[in-house]
Write a protein that holds these residues in place. Structure first.
Motif, PDB file in Angstrom:
ATOM      1  N   TRP A 137       0.819  -1.214   0.000  1.00 62.84           N
ATOM      2  CA  TRP A 137       0.000   0.000   0.000  1.00 62.84           C
ATOM      3  C   TRP A 137       0.857   1.271   0.000  1.00 62.84           C
ATOM      4  O   TRP A 137       1.828   1.369   0.750  1.00 62.84           O
ATOM      5  CB  TRP A 137      -0.865   0.048   1.258  1.00 62.84           C
ATOM      6  CG  TRP A 137      -1.904  -1.010   1.321  1.00 62.84           C
ATOM      7  CD1 TRP A 137      -1.725  -2.316   1.682  1.00 62.84           C
ATOM      8  CD2 TRP A 137      -3.299  -0.867   1.031  1.00 62.84           C
ATOM      9  NE1 TRP A 137      -2.926  -2.982   1.633  1.00 62.84           N
ATOM     10  CE2 TRP A 137      -3.907  -2.117   1.238  1.00 62.84           C
ATOM     11  CE3 TRP A 137      -4.090   0.207   0.632  1.00 62.84           C
ATOM     12  CZ2 TRP A 137      -5.264  -2.341   1.055  1.00 62.84           C
ATOM     13  CZ3 TRP A 137      -5.441  -0.012   0.447  1.00 62.84           C
ATOM     14  CH2 TRP A 137      -6.020  -1.273   0.649  1.00 62.84           C
ATOM     15  N   LEU A 138       0.454   2.231  -0.799  1.00 67.26           N
ATOM     16  CA  LEU A 138       0.898   3.608  -0.650  1.00 67.26           C
ATOM     17  C   LEU A 138       0.075   4.167   0.498  1.00 67.26           C
ATOM     18  O   LEU A 138      -1.156   4.071   0.480  1.00 67.26           O
ATOM     19  CB  LEU A 138       0.618   4.403  -1.933  1.00 67.26           C
ATOM     20  CG  LEU A 138       0.765   5.922  -1.849  1.00 67.26           C
ATOM     21  CD1 LEU A 138       2.197   6.329  -1.548  1.00 67.26           C
ATOM     22  CD2 LEU A 138       0.278   6.553  -3.144  1.00 67.26           C
TER      23      LEU A 138
ATOM     24  N   TYR B 118      -1.524  -0.438  -3.965  1.00 68.24           N
ATOM     25  CA  TYR B 118      -2.869  -0.022  -3.589  1.00 68.24           C
ATOM     26  C   TYR B 118      -2.813   1.197  -2.675  1.00 68.24           C
ATOM     27  O   TYR B 118      -1.802   1.473  -2.027  1.00 68.24           O
ATOM     28  CB  TYR B 118      -3.598  -1.166  -2.867  1.00 68.24           C
ATOM     29  CG  TYR B 118      -3.772  -2.370  -3.742  1.00 68.24           C
ATOM     30  CD1 TYR B 118      -4.904  -2.510  -4.550  1.00 68.24           C
ATOM     31  CD2 TYR B 118      -2.808  -3.371  -3.791  1.00 68.24           C
ATOM     32  CE1 TYR B 118      -5.056  -3.604  -5.374  1.00 68.24           C
ATOM     33  CE2 TYR B 118      -2.960  -4.476  -4.618  1.00 68.24           C
ATOM     34  CZ  TYR B 118      -4.076  -4.584  -5.406  1.00 68.24           C
ATOM     35  OH  TYR B 118      -4.225  -5.665  -6.230  1.00 68.24           O
ATOM     36  N   LEU B 119      -3.938   1.901  -2.603  1.00 74.74           N
ATOM     37  CA  LEU B 119      -4.123   2.983  -1.642  1.00 74.74           C
ATOM     38  C   LEU B 119      -5.608   3.094  -1.375  1.00 74.74           C
ATOM     39  O   LEU B 119      -6.424   2.558  -2.123  1.00 74.74           O
ATOM     40  CB  LEU B 119      -3.571   4.319  -2.161  1.00 74.74           C
ATOM     41  CG  LEU B 119      -4.226   4.977  -3.388  1.00 74.74           C
ATOM     42  CD1 LEU B 119      -5.513   5.726  -3.052  1.00 74.74           C
ATOM     43  CD2 LEU B 119      -3.250   5.935  -4.026  1.00 74.74           C
ATOM     44  N   PHE B 120      -5.956   3.808  -0.304  1.00 76.92           N
ATOM     45  CA  PHE B 120      -7.354   4.196  -0.135  1.00 76.92           C
ATOM     46  C   PHE B 120      -7.402   5.660   0.214  1.00 76.92           C
ATOM     47  O   PHE B 120      -6.514   6.206   0.854  1.00 76.92           O
ATOM     48  CB  PHE B 120      -8.098   3.317   0.880  1.00 76.92           C
ATOM     49  CG  PHE B 120      -7.798   3.556   2.331  1.00 76.92           C
ATOM     50  CD1 PHE B 120      -8.535   4.465   3.073  1.00 76.92           C
ATOM     51  CD2 PHE B 120      -6.792   2.832   2.958  1.00 76.92           C
ATOM     52  CE1 PHE B 120      -8.275   4.663   4.417  1.00 76.92           C
ATOM     53  CE2 PHE B 120      -6.533   3.028   4.309  1.00 76.92           C
ATOM     54  CZ  PHE B 120      -7.266   3.944   5.035  1.00 76.92           C
ATOM     55  N   THR B 121      -8.461   6.315  -0.268  1.00 78.84           N
ATOM     56  CA  THR B 121      -8.627   7.745  -0.052  1.00 78.84           C
ATOM     57  C   THR B 121     -10.107   8.092   0.007  1.00 78.84           C
ATOM     58  O   THR B 121     -10.895   7.549  -0.762  1.00 78.84           O
ATOM     59  CB  THR B 121      -7.932   8.569  -1.158  1.00 78.84           C
ATOM     60  OG1 THR B 121      -8.093   9.970  -0.880  1.00 78.84           O
ATOM     61  CG2 THR B 121      -8.474   8.269  -2.542  1.00 78.84           C
ATOM     62  N   PRO B 122     -10.481   9.015   0.906  1.00 77.92           N
ATOM     63  CA  PRO B 122     -11.864   9.474   0.927  1.00 77.92           C
ATOM     64  C   PRO B 122     -12.125  10.603  -0.077  1.00 77.92           C
ATOM     65  O   PRO B 122     -13.256  10.796  -0.500  1.00 77.92           O
ATOM     66  CB  PRO B 122     -12.052   9.973   2.356  1.00 77.92           C
ATOM     67  CG  PRO B 122     -10.689  10.416   2.769  1.00 77.92           C
ATOM     68  CD  PRO B 122      -9.730   9.495   2.057  1.00 77.92           C
ATOM     69  N   ASP B 123     -11.059  11.337  -0.470  1.00 76.27           N
ATOM     70  CA  ASP B 123     -11.325  12.582  -1.194  1.00 76.27           C
ATOM     71  C   ASP B 123     -10.261  13.010  -2.216  1.00 76.27           C
ATOM     72  O   ASP B 123     -10.393  14.077  -2.807  1.00 76.27           O
ATOM     73  CB  ASP B 123     -11.518  13.721  -0.189  1.00 76.27           C
ATOM     74  CG  ASP B 123     -10.306  13.928   0.706  1.00 76.27           C
ATOM     75  OD1 ASP B 123      -9.290  13.210   0.564  1.00 76.27           O
ATOM     76  OD2 ASP B 123     -10.373  14.826   1.563  1.00 76.27           O
ATOM     77  N   GLN B 124      -9.241  12.204  -2.438  1.00 74.57           N
ATOM     78  CA  GLN B 124      -8.186  12.621  -3.367  1.00 74.57           C
ATOM     79  C   GLN B 124      -8.132  11.762  -4.637  1.00 74.57           C
ATOM     80  O   GLN B 124      -7.091  11.639  -5.283  1.00 74.57           O
ATOM     81  CB  GLN B 124      -6.824  12.598  -2.652  1.00 74.57           C
ATOM     82  CG  GLN B 124      -6.702  13.621  -1.545  1.00 74.57           C
ATOM     83  CD  GLN B 124      -6.869  15.040  -2.051  1.00 74.57           C
ATOM     84  OE1 GLN B 124      -6.275  15.418  -3.069  1.00 74.57           O
ATOM     85  NE2 GLN B 124      -7.663  15.840  -1.361  1.00 74.57           N
TER      86      GLN B 124
ATOM     87  N   TRP C  26      -3.531   6.146 -11.467  1.00 73.19           N
ATOM     88  CA  TRP C  26      -4.212   5.162 -10.619  1.00 73.19           C
ATOM     89  C   TRP C  26      -5.624   4.930 -11.139  1.00 73.19           C
ATOM     90  O   TRP C  26      -6.225   5.805 -11.761  1.00 73.19           O
ATOM     91  CB  TRP C  26      -4.269   5.683  -9.176  1.00 73.19           C
ATOM     92  CG  TRP C  26      -2.934   5.710  -8.511  1.00 73.19           C
ATOM     93  CD1 TRP C  26      -1.914   6.589  -8.750  1.00 73.19           C
ATOM     94  CD2 TRP C  26      -2.463   4.836  -7.496  1.00 73.19           C
ATOM     95  NE1 TRP C  26      -0.849   6.296  -7.943  1.00 73.19           N
ATOM     96  CE2 TRP C  26      -1.163   5.232  -7.159  1.00 73.19           C
ATOM     97  CE3 TRP C  26      -3.032   3.749  -6.831  1.00 73.19           C
ATOM     98  CZ2 TRP C  26      -0.406   4.580  -6.185  1.00 73.19           C
ATOM     99  CZ3 TRP C  26      -2.288   3.101  -5.849  1.00 73.19           C
ATOM    100  CH2 TRP C  26      -0.983   3.510  -5.550  1.00 73.19           C
ATOM    101  N   GLN C  27      -6.165   3.729 -10.825  1.00 77.43           N
ATOM    102  CA  GLN C  27      -7.526   3.375 -11.233  1.00 77.43           C
ATOM    103  C   GLN C  27      -8.339   2.966 -10.006  1.00 77.43           C
ATOM    104  O   GLN C  27      -7.798   2.398  -9.054  1.00 77.43           O
ATOM    105  CB  GLN C  27      -7.485   2.207 -12.216  1.00 77.43           C
ATOM    106  CG  GLN C  27      -6.752   2.527 -13.496  1.00 77.43           C
ATOM    107  CD  GLN C  27      -6.600   1.301 -14.375  1.00 77.43           C
ATOM    108  OE1 GLN C  27      -6.471   0.185 -13.912  1.00 77.43           O
ATOM    109  NE2 GLN C  27      -6.623   1.535 -15.680  1.00 77.43           N
TER     110      GLN C  27
ATOM    111  N   MET D 142      -7.815   2.297  -4.552  1.00 81.21           N
ATOM    112  CA  MET D 142      -7.311   2.502  -5.900  1.00 81.21           C
ATOM    113  C   MET D 142      -6.106   1.603  -6.114  1.00 81.21           C
ATOM    114  O   MET D 142      -5.445   1.192  -5.159  1.00 81.21           O
ATOM    115  CB  MET D 142      -6.961   3.978  -6.107  1.00 81.21           C
ATOM    116  CG  MET D 142      -8.169   4.897  -5.871  1.00 81.21           C
ATOM    117  SD  MET D 142      -7.854   6.631  -6.236  1.00 81.21           S
ATOM    118  CE  MET D 142      -8.028   6.610  -8.020  1.00 81.21           C
ATOM    119  N   VAL D 143      -5.839   1.303  -7.370  1.00 85.48           N
ATOM    120  CA  VAL D 143      -4.718   0.428  -7.722  1.00 85.48           C
ATOM    121  C   VAL D 143      -3.865   1.108  -8.787  1.00 85.48           C
ATOM    122  O   VAL D 143      -4.376   1.802  -9.668  1.00 85.48           O
ATOM    123  CB  VAL D 143      -5.216  -0.961  -8.202  1.00 85.48           C
ATOM    124  CG1 VAL D 143      -6.077  -0.845  -9.456  1.00 85.48           C
ATOM    125  CG2 VAL D 143      -4.057  -1.931  -8.399  1.00 85.48           C
TER     126      VAL D 143
END
Length: 158
Positions: A84-85, A120-126, A135-136, A151-152
């Motif tokens: 993860w990023l 991978y990453l997760f974001t609420p607003d970016q 990223w997708q 996102m991946v």
């Protein structure tokens, strides 16, 4: 802006306390019970020599102006996804200067050098920022009371 430098954080970096404080203030609500002290200890654990884990800081005139990490696990409900990023943060007064993009690209380079195909990453607003960087969207879900997008970033030849 003067020269921006992206550096690998080490366990004895003079910038760890500030970075940990940023992370705790920004995302502490996602990890109930975490304190600035426990966040600092966790950040020290992210200070690897190469690959996963790694932590980075953006420095301007020797002062931290942003951070990002590469970790094996950043979401308790999606442990099958890795790495993860994580913890991409730039203080408000430094935003809009491309610092977050540079940090993301540094983590992507670290992953690519390790021969890993996906990040991978997760974001609420970016989401828009990350989409601009290639990223997708992978999945939308509610994580610990917050609507987020996983996102991946494919770094292989797919």
């Amino acid at each position: 802006m003067d020269q921006l430098e992206i550096v690998r954080l080490t366990v004895d970096s003079p910038h760890l306390a500030r970075v940990a404080a940023w992370q705790n203030a920004e995302w502490g609500h996602l990890t109930p019970g975490e304190t600035p002290t426990s966040r600092l200890k966790a950040l020290r654990g992210e200070c690897g020599d190469a690959g996963v884990p790694s932590a980075f800081a953006a420095l301007c005139d020797g002062q931290p102006v942003g951070t990002a990490s590469l970790v094996a696990d950043d979401m308790s409900v999606r442990r099958e996804l890795s790495p993860w990023l994580a913890s991409v943060f730039v203080p408000p007064e430094w935003r809009g200067r491309g610092i977050a993009s540079r940090l993301v690209q540094r983590v992507e380079a670290e992953v690519a050098a390790s021969g890993i195909a996906r990040l991978y990453l997760f974001t609420p607003d970016q989401q828009a920022l990350y989409r601009r960087l290639g990223w997708q969207d992978h999945e939308a879900l509610n994580y610990r009371g917050e609507d987020v997008t996983i996102m991946v970033r494919r770094l292989d030849a797919e």
